[in-house]
Design an enzyme around this catalytic site. Sequence first.
Site: not given
Length: 226
Positions: A73-74
């Site tokens: 997840i960025s």
Amino acid sequence: MTGPAAEGEEDDPAAGLAERKMRFLFALRSHGVTDARVLTAMERVDRGLFVRGVFSGRAYEDMPLPISCGQTISQPSVVGLMTQALRVGHRDTVLEVGTGSGYQAAILSQLARRVYTVDRWRRLVREAGDIFRSLGLVNVTAMTADGSFGLPDQAPFDRILVTAAAEDPPGPLMAQLKPGGIMVLPVGQSDHVQQLIRVTRTENGFDYEELRPVRFVPLVEGLGNE
């Protein structure tokens, strides 16, 4: 965090969570996320819902975190900057390539009329879809598909966001962009040297603008095994 504030957070978990969310929004602004609509969307969508297991306690830190299927997840500031660069209008139909945790699509759902999100991993699409339904996000459709080919049946799109790095903008995605449409994606020939770019489709072709260095997982053709 140390000192009395940290002790207060331990004594009052709700206050501690509110403090972490406040720091979260401050970090977004300090990294250049200034668009009011984007900030509001990111305030509404709780990143904590998309981070599971041992990393759940770090959901409000400005850092990428591991998720299932070897993906990430960025970090929130990059999510915010990519969303801001996309310039989403409330009547737009958006394609996201790389559902991942579903966090980016949930934010886009607050800004666009319709969001289609695809991922090569069935497990990620299934888990993200469960969260979308729990949040009542009826304008998001999550599908398992090879994102490098886009979604021809739903094209053209006003906006396309790619959350995995390709060596060059994929031709099928370029073709599925409406005239005047915008695509934001990382490009680069290695995992270490990538640029976030904005592609705008014009009457005469495409304009390209480099935005900032980034680091994303590679865009892979085909479907995953999970």
